[in-house]
Design a protein around this motif. Structure first.
Motif, PDB file in Angstrom:
ATOM      1  N   UNK A   1       0.869  -1.185   0.000  1.00  0.00           N
ATOM      2  CA  UNK A   1       0.000   0.000   0.000  1.00  0.00           C
ATOM      3  C   UNK A   1       0.901   1.229   0.000  1.00  0.00           C
ATOM      4  N   UNK A   2       0.416   2.301  -0.606  1.00  0.00           N
ATOM      5  CA  UNK A   2       1.242   3.508  -0.682  1.00  0.00           C
ATOM      6  C   UNK A   2       0.459   4.743  -0.255  1.00  0.00           C
ATOM      7  N   UNK A   3       1.230   5.753   0.111  1.00  0.00           N
ATOM      8  CA  UNK A   3       0.683   7.084   0.391  1.00  0.00           C
ATOM      9  C   UNK A   3       1.193   8.000  -0.716  1.00  0.00           C
ATOM     10  N   UNK A   4       0.258   8.685  -1.356  1.00  0.00           N
ATOM     11  CA  UNK A   4       0.626   9.634  -2.402  1.00  0.00           C
ATOM     12  C   UNK A   4       0.667  11.013  -1.746  1.00  0.00           C
ATOM     13  N   UNK A   5       1.849  11.624  -1.776  1.00  0.00           N
ATOM     14  CA  UNK A   5       2.065  12.904  -1.102  1.00  0.00           C
ATOM     15  C   UNK A   5       2.148  14.027  -2.126  1.00  0.00           C
ATOM     16  N   UNK A   6       1.152  14.914  -2.110  1.00  0.00           N
ATOM     17  CA  UNK A   6       1.129  16.046  -3.026  1.00  0.00           C
ATOM     18  C   UNK A   6       1.978  17.195  -2.499  1.00  0.00           C
ATOM     19  N   UNK A   7       2.819  17.748  -3.367  1.00  0.00           N
ATOM     20  CA  UNK A   7       3.732  18.828  -2.991  1.00  0.00           C
ATOM     21  C   UNK A   7       3.655  19.975  -3.988  1.00  0.00           C
ATOM     22  N   UNK A   8       4.020  21.166  -3.518  1.00  0.00           N
ATOM     23  CA  UNK A   8       3.986  22.372  -4.345  1.00  0.00           C
ATOM     24  C   UNK A   8       5.267  23.166  -4.173  1.00  0.00           C
ATOM     25  N   UNK A   9       5.519  24.077  -5.110  1.00  0.00           N
ATOM     26  CA  UNK A   9       6.608  25.019  -4.901  1.00  0.00           C
ATOM     27  C   UNK A   9       6.111  26.106  -3.947  1.00  0.00           C
ATOM     28  N   UNK A  10       6.990  26.951  -3.440  1.00  0.00           N
ATOM     29  CA  UNK A  10       6.589  27.887  -2.374  1.00  0.00           C
ATOM     30  C   UNK A  10       5.787  29.103  -2.839  1.00  0.00           C
ATOM     31  N   UNK A  11       5.521  29.218  -4.116  1.00  0.00           N
ATOM     32  CA  UNK A  11       4.726  30.356  -4.577  1.00  0.00           C
ATOM     33  C   UNK A  11       3.257  30.098  -4.263  1.00  0.00           C
ATOM     34  N   UNK A  12       2.528  31.112  -3.927  1.00  0.00           N
ATOM     35  CA  UNK A  12       1.116  30.966  -3.555  1.00  0.00           C
ATOM     36  C   UNK A  12       0.962  30.911  -2.049  1.00  0.00           C
ATOM     37  N   UNK A  13      -0.275  31.067  -1.605  1.00  0.00           N
ATOM     38  CA  UNK A  13      -0.535  31.045  -0.160  1.00  0.00           C
ATOM     39  C   UNK A  13      -0.476  29.612   0.359  1.00  0.00           C
ATOM     40  N   UNK A  14      -0.305  29.471   1.654  1.00  0.00           N
ATOM     41  CA  UNK A  14      -0.253  28.146   2.269  1.00  0.00           C
ATOM     42  C   UNK A  14      -1.547  27.389   1.995  1.00  0.00           C
ATOM     43  N   UNK A  15      -2.691  28.060   2.133  1.00  0.00           N
ATOM     44  CA  UNK A  15      -3.989  27.409   1.909  1.00  0.00           C
ATOM     45  C   UNK A  15      -4.135  26.948   0.461  1.00  0.00           C
ATOM     46  N   UNK A  16      -3.736  27.817  -0.474  1.00  0.00           N
ATOM     47  CA  UNK A  16      -3.841  27.464  -1.888  1.00  0.00           C
ATOM     48  C   UNK A  16      -2.949  26.253  -2.199  1.00  0.00           C
ATOM     49  N   UNK A  17      -1.713  26.269  -1.675  1.00  0.00           N
ATOM     50  CA  UNK A  17      -0.786  25.182  -1.967  1.00  0.00           C
ATOM     51  C   UNK A  17      -1.230  23.864  -1.336  1.00  0.00           C
ATOM     52  N   UNK A  18      -1.839  23.918  -0.156  1.00  0.00           N
ATOM     53  CA  UNK A  18      -2.375  22.683   0.429  1.00  0.00           C
ATOM     54  C   UNK A  18      -3.482  22.107  -0.444  1.00  0.00           C
ATOM     55  N   UNK A  19      -4.345  22.960  -0.969  1.00  0.00           N
ATOM     56  CA  UNK A  19      -5.431  22.498  -1.847  1.00  0.00           C
ATOM     57  C   UNK A  19      -4.866  21.957  -3.163  1.00  0.00           C
ATOM     58  N   UNK A  20      -3.878  22.648  -3.734  1.00  0.00           N
ATOM     59  CA  UNK A  20      -3.268  22.192  -4.984  1.00  0.00           C
ATOM     60  C   UNK A  20      -2.536  20.866  -4.772  1.00  0.00           C
ATOM     61  N   UNK A  21      -1.832  20.723  -3.671  1.00  0.00           N
ATOM     62  CA  UNK A  21      -1.158  19.459  -3.364  1.00  0.00           C
ATOM     63  C   UNK A  21      -2.148  18.310  -3.240  1.00  0.00           C
ATOM     64  N   UNK A  22      -3.300  18.589  -2.645  1.00  0.00           N
ATOM     65  CA  UNK A  22      -4.342  17.555  -2.531  1.00  0.00           C
ATOM     66  C   UNK A  22      -4.891  17.184  -3.908  1.00  0.00           C
ATOM     67  N   UNK A  23      -5.119  18.188  -4.762  1.00  0.00           N
ATOM     68  CA  UNK A  23      -5.590  17.891  -6.125  1.00  0.00           C
ATOM     69  C   UNK A  23      -4.568  17.045  -6.882  1.00  0.00           C
TER      70      UNK A  23
END
Length: 169
Positions: free
Chosen positions: A96-118
């Motif tokens: 079983x695996x965990x898929x970890x979504x990551x973003x670059x540091x541009x954008x707000x913390x909230x936006x990047x958390x949502x983008x990482x989840x997408x």
């Protein structure tokens, strides 16, 4: 070609060389010791067996998937990377695996958390469509919290826009 342009090309070459060298595994001998022996020594695997990590934070032999700026769509050569991960999971049905979504540091913390989840959900959907059971896949978003490179340039940003695939069982 002007000297300024040549300097920029040389600097870029050194940067690429430096990035390539930072990913090398530890060697038991230095290059000088190998040269003194008259050879390169034993051929080494690219995988690091003690950590199980090969690229980014992804568990070997799987590979991370990278994304375009402000996108969660798997495109281009990243499709083959998802297929590589699906092939591994098909050959190892107990993993079983965990898929970890990551973003670059541009954008707000909230936006990047949502983008990482997408991004994580996009990879999960892709794997499910390739025949992997959804109950073997969990997702989490780290947004910009787990950067691999801390530079403020496109190379660093591109390495941070990724999904990591981590074996949890």
């Amino acid at each position: 070609m002007g000297s300024k342009k040549m300097f920029h090309w040389a600097a870029l070459g050194l940067l690429i060389l430096g990035l390539g060298l930072t990913g090398c595994s530890k060697k038991s001998e230095t290059a000088a010791q190998q040269d003194a022996r008259g050879g390169a020594g034993v051929t080494e695997s690219l995988e690091t067996p003690d950590s199980g990590i090969m690229e980014g934070r992804t568990s070997a032999p799987m590979v991370p998937v990278y994304f375009e700026f402000d996108s969660s769509k798997v495109t281009g050569e990243q499709v083959q990377r998802i297929q590589t991960n699906a092939d591994f999971l098909k050959k190892n049905p107990d993993v079983s695996i965990r898929i970890e979504g990551n973003c670059d540091p541009r954008g707000t913390q909230e936006y990047n958390l949502a983008l990482g989840e997408r991004r994580a959900q996009s990879a999960k959907s892709y794997l499910v469509n390739l025949g992997i059971k959804a109950n073997r896949l969990t997702t989490i978003s780290f947004g910009e919290e787990k950067l691999l490179l801390f530079g403020h340039d496109e190379i660093s940003y591109a390495q941070n826009r990724r999904d990591d695939f981590v074996i949890v069982k």
